[in-house]
Write a protein that holds these residues in place. Structure first.
Motif, PDB file in Angstrom:
ATOM      1  N   VAL A  94       0.919  -1.063  -0.004  1.00  0.00           N
ATOM      2  CA  VAL A  94       0.023   0.198   0.052  1.00  0.00           C
ATOM      3  C   VAL A  94       0.929   1.259   0.136  1.00  0.00           C
ATOM      4  CG1 VAL A  94      -1.686   1.229   1.471  1.00  0.00           C
ATOM      5  CG2 VAL A  94      -1.930  -1.172   1.021  1.00  0.00           C
ATOM      6  N   GLU A  95       0.584   2.253  -0.711  1.00  0.00           N
ATOM      7  CA  GLU A  95       0.915   3.481  -0.570  1.00  0.00           C
ATOM      8  C   GLU A  95       0.019   4.760  -0.417  1.00  0.00           C
ATOM      9  OE1 GLU A  95       5.003   3.008  -3.677  1.00  0.00           O
ATOM     10  OE2 GLU A  95       2.968   3.699  -4.679  1.00  0.00           O
ATOM     11  N   THR A  96      -0.073   5.067   0.524  1.00  0.00           N
ATOM     12  CA  THR A  96      -1.055   6.079   0.977  1.00  0.00           C
ATOM     13  C   THR A  96      -0.527   7.073   1.899  1.00  0.00           C
ATOM     14  OG1 THR A  96      -3.465   6.381   1.552  1.00  0.00           O
ATOM     15  CG2 THR A  96      -2.187   4.666   2.769  1.00  0.00           C
ATOM     16  N   ALA A  97      -1.338   7.710   2.845  1.00  0.00           N
ATOM     17  CA  ALA A  97      -0.948   8.618   3.994  1.00  0.00           C
ATOM     18  C   ALA A  97      -1.717   8.422   5.107  1.00  0.00           C
ATOM     19  CB  ALA A  97      -1.410  10.100   3.395  1.00  0.00           C
ATOM     20  N   LEU A  98      -0.959   8.393   6.151  1.00  0.00           N
ATOM     21  CA  LEU A  98      -1.445   8.154   7.459  1.00  0.00           C
ATOM     22  C   LEU A  98      -0.990   9.375   8.350  1.00  0.00           C
ATOM     23  CD1 LEU A  98      -0.527   4.539   8.078  1.00  0.00           C
ATOM     24  CD2 LEU A  98      -2.820   5.307   7.576  1.00  0.00           C
ATOM     25  N   PRO A  99      -1.866   9.794   9.528  1.00  0.00           N
ATOM     26  CA  PRO A  99      -1.446  10.433  10.546  1.00  0.00           C
ATOM     27  C   PRO A  99      -0.416  10.040  11.493  1.00  0.00           C
ATOM     28  CG  PRO A  99      -3.613   9.415  11.259  1.00  0.00           C
ATOM     29  CD  PRO A  99      -3.270   8.854   9.864  1.00  0.00           C
ATOM     30  N   GLY A 100       0.558  11.231  11.740  1.00  0.00           N
ATOM     31  CA  GLY A 100       1.608  10.522  12.735  1.00  0.00           C
ATOM     32  C   GLY A 100       1.014  10.476  14.174  1.00  0.00           C
ATOM     33  N   LYS A 101      -0.252  11.537  14.353  1.00  0.00           N
ATOM     34  CA  LYS A 101      -0.604  11.463  15.754  1.00  0.00           C
ATOM     35  C   LYS A 101      -2.096  11.668  15.563  1.00  0.00           C
ATOM     36  CE  LYS A 101       0.866  16.360  15.833  1.00  0.00           C
ATOM     37  NZ  LYS A 101       1.588  17.410  16.751  1.00  0.00           N
ATOM     38  N   GLU A 102      -2.813  11.535  16.911  1.00  0.00           N
ATOM     39  CA  GLU A 102      -4.286  11.828  16.899  1.00  0.00           C
ATOM     40  C   GLU A 102      -4.409  13.488  16.708  1.00  0.00           C
ATOM     41  OE1 GLU A 102      -7.826  11.570  19.961  1.00  0.00           O
ATOM     42  OE2 GLU A 102      -6.008  10.702  20.391  1.00  0.00           O
ATOM     43  N   ASN A 103      -5.483  13.672  15.853  1.00  0.00           N
ATOM     44  CA  ASN A 103      -5.954  14.998  15.633  1.00  0.00           C
ATOM     45  C   ASN A 103      -5.053  15.797  14.802  1.00  0.00           C
ATOM     46  OD1 ASN A 103      -8.089  14.669  17.458  1.00  0.00           O
ATOM     47  ND2 ASN A 103      -6.853  15.117  19.287  1.00  0.00           N
ATOM     48  N   GLN A 104      -4.115  15.132  14.088  1.00  0.00           N
ATOM     49  CA  GLN A 104      -3.330  15.862  13.207  1.00  0.00           C
ATOM     50  C   GLN A 104      -4.167  16.315  11.880  1.00  0.00           C
ATOM     51  OE1 GLN A 104      -0.206  13.364  11.399  1.00  0.00           O
ATOM     52  NE2 GLN A 104       1.208  15.076  11.381  1.00  0.00           N
ATOM     53  N   TRP A 142      -0.734  14.974   7.170  1.00  0.00           N
ATOM     54  CA  TRP A 142      -0.597  13.614   7.154  1.00  0.00           C
ATOM     55  C   TRP A 142       0.953  13.223   6.316  1.00  0.00           C
ATOM     56  CZ3 TRP A 142      -5.424  10.213   7.091  1.00  0.00           C
ATOM     57  CH2 TRP A 142      -6.373  10.831   8.061  1.00  0.00           C
ATOM     58  N   GLU A 143       1.734  12.256   6.954  1.00  0.00           N
ATOM     59  CA  GLU A 143       2.669  11.749   6.156  1.00  0.00           C
ATOM     60  C   GLU A 143       2.582  10.779   5.063  1.00  0.00           C
ATOM     61  OE1 GLU A 143       5.466  10.812   9.215  1.00  0.00           O
ATOM     62  OE2 GLU A 143       5.697  13.019   9.939  1.00  0.00           O
ATOM     63  N   ARG A 144       3.084  10.838   4.012  1.00  0.00           N
ATOM     64  CA  ARG A 144       3.173   9.568   3.015  1.00  0.00           C
ATOM     65  C   ARG A 144       3.551   8.309   3.883  1.00  0.00           C
ATOM     66  NH1 ARG A 144      -0.621  10.216  -0.231  1.00  0.00           N
ATOM     67  NH2 ARG A 144       0.166   8.427  -1.386  1.00  0.00           N
ATOM     68  N   ALA A 145       2.996   7.206   3.503  1.00  0.00           N
ATOM     69  CA  ALA A 145       3.245   5.933   4.295  1.00  0.00           C
ATOM     70  C   ALA A 145       3.171   4.825   2.850  1.00  0.00           C
ATOM     71  CB  ALA A 145       2.245   5.527   5.295  1.00  0.00           C
ATOM     72  N   SER A 146       4.014   3.919   3.159  1.00  0.00           N
ATOM     73  CA  SER A 146       3.953   2.669   2.438  1.00  0.00           C
ATOM     74  C   SER A 146       4.147   1.351   3.418  1.00  0.00           C
ATOM     75  CB  SER A 146       4.839   2.595   1.314  1.00  0.00           C
ATOM     76  OG  SER A 146       6.323   3.007   2.019  1.00  0.00           O
ATOM     77  N   PHE A 147       3.566   0.296   3.095  1.00  0.00           N
ATOM     78  CA  PHE A 147       3.679  -0.683   4.272  1.00  0.00           C
ATOM     79  C   PHE A 147       2.867  -1.940   3.407  1.00  0.00           C
ATOM     80  CE2 PHE A 147       0.044   1.992   5.074  1.00  0.00           C
ATOM     81  CZ  PHE A 147      -0.999   1.143   5.337  1.00  0.00           C
ATOM     82  N   PHE A 148       3.273  -3.169   3.738  1.00  0.00           N
ATOM     83  CA  PHE A 148       2.648  -4.438   3.413  1.00  0.00           C
ATOM     84  C   PHE A 148       1.433  -4.781   4.088  1.00  0.00           C
ATOM     85  CE2 PHE A 148       6.953  -4.674   2.186  1.00  0.00           C
ATOM     86  CZ  PHE A 148       7.173  -5.093   0.822  1.00  0.00           C
ATOM     87  N   ALA A 149       0.516  -5.323   3.644  1.00  0.00           N
ATOM     88  CA  ALA A 149      -0.743  -5.590   4.280  1.00  0.00           C
ATOM     89  C   ALA A 149      -1.461  -6.946   3.533  1.00  0.00           C
ATOM     90  CB  ALA A 149      -1.894  -4.308   4.124  1.00  0.00           C
TER      91      ALA A 149
END
Length: 410
Positions: free
Chosen positions: A344-354, A359-366
Motif C-alpha cells: 500500500v502507498e497512501t497517507a497516515l496521520p503521525g498522531k491523533e488530531n493531526q 499527514w505523512e506519506r506511508a507505504s507498507f505491506f498488508a
C-alpha cells in the motif's frame, strides 16, 4: 409487502412454488439485459507490471506485526481446498501456491532485510500486479476501526437500542445453484410474505426500526444507550461493549439484510448539511446528535442493516481470521485475491488530531482479509486501523489517495 408493524412468521411451504417463479424471472431478466456499461464490469482490474515499473518497496511501519498478519492468511489458505484458485488480473494461482508464496515472504522477513535487500528479493522472486484504480488511476483509501461503546445485556430506559442478531425469518437465495452463469454473484437475502407467500427482499432499515417487536424475530445481542452508536457499530462491523457490570462483550459481524449500502455522509454532503472538505465520521455523529428530528430521514437513507453475534477474540475479517491493525485491508472480493499479500502507498496521520494536510506519506505491506458494503471496484480500499483513540481518529477522517499492488511468487 407486509406491514412493517405486523411481521408474521413466514409460511415457507406456501412459498416454494413462488420462490421458483422468482428465480426464473431473475434468470430471464438478467439474460435480457441491454448493453453493459463501463460501471457494470471492470475489464482488467489489476495488471501485471514489469520489474522496471515496480515501486520502491519500503515498509514505513518497520514490518511491525506483519508476520502475525501473514500467519492469519496462512490459516485461511490451509482451510480451503488446495485446488481453489485466486485471480491476479489475467493469471490464476491455486491455494498451494498462495501458501508457498506467503511462507517464502515470511521466512525472508526473519532476517529483517534492508531496503535494497527487500527490493532485490521481490524483483527476483515475485510477480507484482498493480490496481488500475479509479478513472484517474488512483486508489481511494479509507479506514475502519473497532469501537468501544457502553452497553447492557438487558433493556432499560438507559439502554434501549437493540443490536440485533440474525433474524429467524431471513434466508439466502444462492442463484449459482440454478445456473453456472451466476457463480460468484452476491446471494440474495429474502423473506416470505405472510399474506401472499411471495418471496421478497428482506426488510430495509426503516421497516426494521419502526417495528416495535422486531426483537421477537432477531434476539438482541446487547442493548446500547445511543442509536448513533448502534449505527456506527454497523458501519465498523465489530466492536467492544463496555457492560454495566464492568465486563466487556465483543460482538462480530453475523450477516446483513442484503439491501445495498448507501453513504449517509454523501447524503449530508448532497443536502449541503456538511461541507465535503469537513466530512468525517466525527462530523456525521455531531450533526446527528444536534439534529435528532432529522435522524430518521438520514439514517433510513442507508437501507442496509448489519446483524451481529457475540464472541471472543477478533475482530475477524470476511475470510474468518483475526485482523491486525494496519496490516489488514478490506477490498472488493470480486477484484482482488482473498488473503493475498498487498503493498500500500497512501497517507497516515503521525498522531491523533493531526490536520489532514500534515499527514505523512506511508507505504507498507498488508493482507487482503476483509470486505465491506461500500468497498467496490479496483479504486477502493479500507484499512483496519485497530481500536482506541488514534484508530478512531484515523478511521473517521481518512480519505487519502494512493496505489495498491499485489505480490505473488513467480
Amino acid at each position: 409487502m407486509t406491514s412493517a408493524n405486523s411481521l408474521e412468521q413466514p409460511p415457507f411451504k406456501r412459498a416454494v412454488v413462488l420462490f421458483f417463479f422468482l428465480v426464473l424471472s431473475l434468470i430471464l431478466f438478467t439474460g435480457c439485459r441491454g448493453k453493459t456499461t463501463p460501471e457494470d464490469v471492470v475489464q482488467v482490474p489489476v495488471v501485471k507490471i514489469s520489474s522496471r515499473q515496480y515501486p520502491k518497496f519500503l515498509d514505513t511501519l518497520g514490518f511491525e506485526n506483519l508476520e502475525s498478519a501473514i500467519d492469519q492468511s496462512l490459516v485461511y489458505f490451509n482451510r480451503v481446498p488446495p485446488t481453489r484458485t485466486y485471480v491476479y488480473g489475467k493469471d490464476q494461482y491455486d491455494a498451494v501456491h498462495m501458501i508457498h508464496s506467503l511462507e517464502t515472504f515470511k521466512q525472508f522477513l526473519i532476517g529483517r532485510p534492508t531496503g535494497p535487500e527487500l527490493n532485490q528479493f521481490i524483483r527476483k522472486w515475485f510477480h507484482v500486479y498493480k490496481s488500475v484504480g479509479n478513472t484517474n488511476g488512483q486508489v481511494l483509501f479509507t479506514g475502519y476501526f473497532e469501537p468501544t461503546y457502553k452497553g447492557s445485556l438487558t433493556r432499560s430506559d438507559n439502554f434501549s437500542f437493540p443490536v440485533y442478531s440474525m433474524p429467524q425469518d431471513l434466508f439466502q437465495i444462492d442463484l449459482s445453484k440454478f445456473s453456472d452463469k451466476y457463480k460468484g454473484h452476491k446471494r440474495l437475502m429474502a423473506r416470505v410474505a405472510q399474506e401472499t407467500g411471495q418471496v421478497l427482499p428482506y426488510y430495509a432499515r426503516k421497516e426494521i426500526n419502526t417495528t416495535p417487536d422486531f426483537e421477537k424475530r432477531a434476539e438482541p445481542v446487547v442493548w446500547l444507550a445511543s442509536r448513533v452508536d448502534r449505527f456506527f457499530l454497523e458501519i465498523q462491523g465489530s466492536g467492544r461493549m463496555a457492560l454495566e457490570n464492568g465486563e466487556e462483550l465483543r460482538v462480530h459481524y453475523a450477516g446483513s439484510n442484503g439491501n445495498a449500502y448507501r453513504s449517509v455522509g454523501r447524503y449530508l454532503i448532497d443536502k449541503n448539511e456538511i461541507p465535503r472538505e469537513k466530512m468525517s465520521m466525527q462530523a456525521i455523529r455531531e450533526w446527528l446528535e444536534k439534529n435528532p428530528s432529522q435522524m430518521d430521514e438520514v439514517l433510513h437513507f442507508n437501507k442496509s442493516v448489519v446483524f451481529f453475534k457475540a464472541g471472543k477474540g477478533g475482530p475477524f475479517g470476511s475470510i474468518g481470521v483475526a485482523i491486525t491493525p494496519l496490516r489488514a485491508i478490506a477490498t472488493d472480493p470480486k477484484v482482488f485475491p482473498k488473503g493475498g499479500l498487498a503493498f500500500v502507498e497512501t497517507a497516515l496521520p503521525g498522531k491523533e488530531n493531526q490536520p489532514k494536510d500534515e499527514w505523512e506519506r506511508a507505504s507498507f505491506f498488508a493482507l487482503n482479509q476483509d470486505t465491506g458494503g461500500a468497498i467496490k471496484g479496483p479504486g477502493r480500499v479500507d484499512i483496519f486501523c485497530g481500536n482506541r483513540n488514534w484508530a478512531e481518529f484515523t478511521a473517521g477522517h481518512m480519505t487519502a489517495h494512493g496505489q495498491i499492488y499485489f505480490l505473488v511468487m513467480k
